[in-house]
Scaffold this motif. Structure first.
Motif, PDB file in Angstrom:
ATOM      1  N   GLY A   1     -45.524   4.456   6.232  1.00 12.09           N
ATOM      2  CA  GLY A   1     -45.527   4.223   7.670  1.00 12.09           C
ATOM      3  C   GLY A   1     -44.339   4.923   8.324  1.00 12.09           C
ATOM      4  N   PRO A   2     -44.309   4.884   9.631  1.00  9.80           N
ATOM      5  CA  PRO A   2     -43.248   5.585  10.362  1.00  9.80           C
ATOM      6  C   PRO A   2     -41.918   4.858  10.275  1.00  9.80           C
ATOM      7  N   ARG A   3     -40.825   5.630  10.312  1.00  8.94           N
ATOM      8  CA  ARG A   3     -39.512   5.014  10.431  1.00  8.94           C
ATOM      9  C   ARG A   3     -39.370   4.582  11.880  1.00  8.94           C
ATOM     10  N   LEU A   4     -38.910   3.373  12.071  1.00  6.20           N
ATOM     11  CA  LEU A   4     -38.815   2.883  13.438  1.00  6.20           C
ATOM     12  C   LEU A   4     -37.602   2.002  13.619  1.00  6.20           C
ATOM     13  N   TYR A   5     -37.330   1.715  14.890  1.00  7.25           N
ATOM     14  CA  TYR A   5     -36.212   0.861  15.263  1.00  7.25           C
ATOM     15  C   TYR A   5     -36.765  -0.442  15.815  1.00  7.25           C
ATOM     16  N   SER A   6     -36.075  -1.532  15.477  1.00  6.83           N
ATOM     17  CA  SER A   6     -36.475  -2.869  15.914  1.00  6.83           C
ATOM     18  C   SER A   6     -35.315  -3.542  16.634  1.00  6.83           C
ATOM     19  N   CYS A   7     -35.649  -4.528  17.438  1.00  7.01           N
ATOM     20  CA  CYS A   7     -34.644  -5.382  18.071  1.00  7.01           C
ATOM     21  C   CYS A   7     -33.857  -6.073  16.956  1.00  7.01           C
ATOM     22  N   CYS A   8     -32.543  -6.069  17.038  1.00  8.74           N
ATOM     23  CA  CYS A   8     -31.733  -6.660  15.968  1.00  8.74           C
ATOM     24  C   CYS A   8     -31.835  -8.182  15.947  1.00  8.74           C
ATOM     25  N   HIS A   9     -32.333  -8.801  17.004  1.00  7.14           N
ATOM     26  CA  HIS A   9     -32.431 -10.252  17.064  1.00  7.14           C
ATOM     27  C   HIS A   9     -33.747 -10.783  16.522  1.00  7.14           C
ATOM     28  N   CYS A  10     -34.863 -10.144  16.893  1.00  5.74           N
ATOM     29  CA  CYS A  10     -36.165 -10.705  16.512  1.00  5.74           C
ATOM     30  C   CYS A  10     -37.036  -9.739  15.706  1.00  5.74           C
ATOM     31  N   ARG A  11     -36.548  -8.537  15.475  1.00  3.19           N
ATOM     32  CA  ARG A  11     -37.255  -7.509  14.688  1.00  3.19           C
ATOM     33  C   ARG A  11     -38.543  -6.999  15.338  1.00  3.19           C
ATOM     34  N   ASN A  12     -38.674  -7.180  16.640  1.00  7.60           N
ATOM     35  CA  ASN A  12     -39.771  -6.583  17.398  1.00  7.60           C
ATOM     36  C   ASN A  12     -39.592  -5.061  17.367  1.00  7.60           C
ATOM     37  N   HIS A  13     -40.638  -4.316  17.058  1.00  9.89           N
ATOM     38  CA  HIS A  13     -40.549  -2.859  17.009  1.00  9.89           C
ATOM     39  C   HIS A  13     -40.403  -2.300  18.425  1.00  9.89           C
ATOM     40  N   VAL A  14     -39.345  -1.502  18.653  1.00  7.54           N
ATOM     41  CA  VAL A  14     -39.079  -1.021  20.006  1.00  7.54           C
ATOM     42  C   VAL A  14     -39.079   0.498  20.155  1.00  7.54           C
ATOM     43  N   ALA A  15     -38.953   1.250  19.054  1.00  8.52           N
ATOM     44  CA  ALA A  15     -38.942   2.711  19.179  1.00  8.52           C
ATOM     45  C   ALA A  15     -39.205   3.363  17.827  1.00  8.52           C
ATOM     46  N   LEU A  16     -39.731   4.578  17.879  1.00 10.60           N
ATOM     47  CA  LEU A  16     -39.968   5.366  16.670  1.00 10.60           C
ATOM     48  C   LEU A  16     -38.816   6.344  16.452  1.00 10.60           C
ATOM     49  N   HIS A  17     -38.463   6.534  15.186  1.00  6.39           N
ATOM     50  CA  HIS A  17     -37.399   7.483  14.851  1.00  6.39           C
ATOM     51  C   HIS A  17     -37.733   8.895  15.360  1.00  6.39           C
ATOM     52  N   ASP A  18     -39.008   9.241  15.332  1.00  3.62           N
ATOM     53  CA  ASP A  18     -39.437  10.574  15.786  1.00  3.62           C
ATOM     54  C   ASP A  18     -39.181  10.794  17.282  1.00  3.62           C
ATOM     55  N   ASP A  19     -38.946   9.729  18.036  1.00  2.00           N
ATOM     56  CA  ASP A  19     -38.707   9.846  19.477  1.00  2.00           C
ATOM     57  C   ASP A  19     -37.226   9.910  19.836  1.00  2.00           C
ATOM     58  N   VAL A  20     -36.336   9.956  18.821  1.00  2.00           N
ATOM     59  CA  VAL A  20     -34.900  10.101  19.088  1.00  2.00           C
ATOM     60  C   VAL A  20     -34.643  11.514  19.596  1.00  2.00           C
ATOM     61  N   ILE A  21     -33.999  11.605  20.759  1.00  2.00           N
ATOM     62  CA  ILE A  21     -33.605  12.899  21.313  1.00  2.00           C
ATOM     63  C   ILE A  21     -32.163  13.211  20.937  1.00  2.00           C
ATOM     64  N   SER A  22     -31.307  12.187  21.019  1.00  2.00           N
ATOM     65  CA  SER A  22     -29.886  12.366  20.716  1.00  2.00           C
ATOM     66  C   SER A  22     -29.288  11.054  20.225  1.00  2.00           C
ATOM     67  N   LYS A  23     -28.343  11.174  19.294  1.00  2.00           N
ATOM     68  CA  LYS A  23     -27.619  10.003  18.792  1.00  2.00           C
ATOM     69  C   LYS A  23     -26.181   9.992  19.293  1.00  2.00           C
ATOM     70  N   SER A  24     -25.865  10.822  20.271  1.00  2.00           N
ATOM     71  CA  SER A  24     -24.471  10.957  20.715  1.00  2.00           C
ATOM     72  C   SER A  24     -24.248  10.465  22.144  1.00  2.00           C
ATOM     73  N   PHE A  25     -24.905   9.366  22.489  1.00  2.00           N
ATOM     74  CA  PHE A  25     -24.730   8.780  23.816  1.00  2.00           C
ATOM     75  C   PHE A  25     -23.825   7.562  23.730  1.00  2.00           C
ATOM     76  N   GLN A  26     -23.324   7.150  24.884  1.00  2.00           N
ATOM     77  CA  GLN A  26     -22.452   5.983  24.976  1.00  2.00           C
ATOM     78  C   GLN A  26     -23.160   4.906  25.785  1.00  2.00           C
ATOM     79  N   GLY A  27     -23.219   3.707  25.234  1.00  2.00           N
ATOM     80  CA  GLY A  27     -23.796   2.573  25.939  1.00  2.00           C
ATOM     81  C   GLY A  27     -22.696   1.659  26.445  1.00  2.00           C
ATOM     82  N   ARG A  28     -23.082   0.496  26.908  1.00  2.00           N
ATOM     83  CA  ARG A  28     -22.092  -0.494  27.360  1.00  2.00           C
ATOM     84  C   ARG A  28     -21.252  -1.018  26.212  1.00  2.00           C
ATOM     85  N   HIS A  29     -21.846  -1.087  25.022  1.00  2.00           N
ATOM     86  CA  HIS A  29     -21.192  -1.709  23.867  1.00  2.00           C
ATOM     87  C   HIS A  29     -21.009  -0.726  22.717  1.00  2.00           C
TER      88      HIS A  29
END
Length: 106
Positions: free
Chosen positions: A6-34
């Motif tokens: 199956g696809p590599r994907l990202y999930s919510c760290c609290h409930c493990r709901n699938h929220v994004a696919l690894h193939d949809d990552v554009i950049s890993k070099s952004f800054q968030g609030r935390h």
């Protein structure tokens, strides 16, 4: 070595709901609030909050917070509008904070 099924994907760290696919990552070099954040072309199983103008490190943007559709945790935001020409590529894209998501199928 085990094969990924199956696809590599990202999930919510609290409930493990699938929220994004690894193939949809554009950049890993952004800054968030935390801390570090990833820019995604798409996200799923999320709810988008009301739009608001925010002054970010790269200028003024209209953004909307993105919540997990299951547990309602804020995961990041969606870029609705960029006011500076050099930032227009972000419009319609999603920031998900690394501390709020976990990668599955490693």
């Amino acid at each position: 070595m085990a094969k990924v099924i199956g696809p590599r994907l990202y999930s919510c760290c609290h409930c493990r709901n699938h929220v994004a696919l690894h193939d949809d990552v554009i950049s890993k070099s952004f800054q968030g609030r935390h801390g570090r954040a990833f820019l995604f072309s798409r996200a799923m199983n999320i709810k988008v909050g009301p739009k608001e103008d925010r002054q970010l490190m790269t200028g003024l943007h209209t953004v909307a917070d993105v919540h997990c559709s299951d547990c309602h945790e804020i995961l990041g935001w969606k870029y609705e509008r960029a006011y500076e020409e050099t930032q227009k590529y972000k419009e319609g894209k999603f920031i998900l904070e690394k501390s709020r998501i976990v990668m599955e199928n490693l």
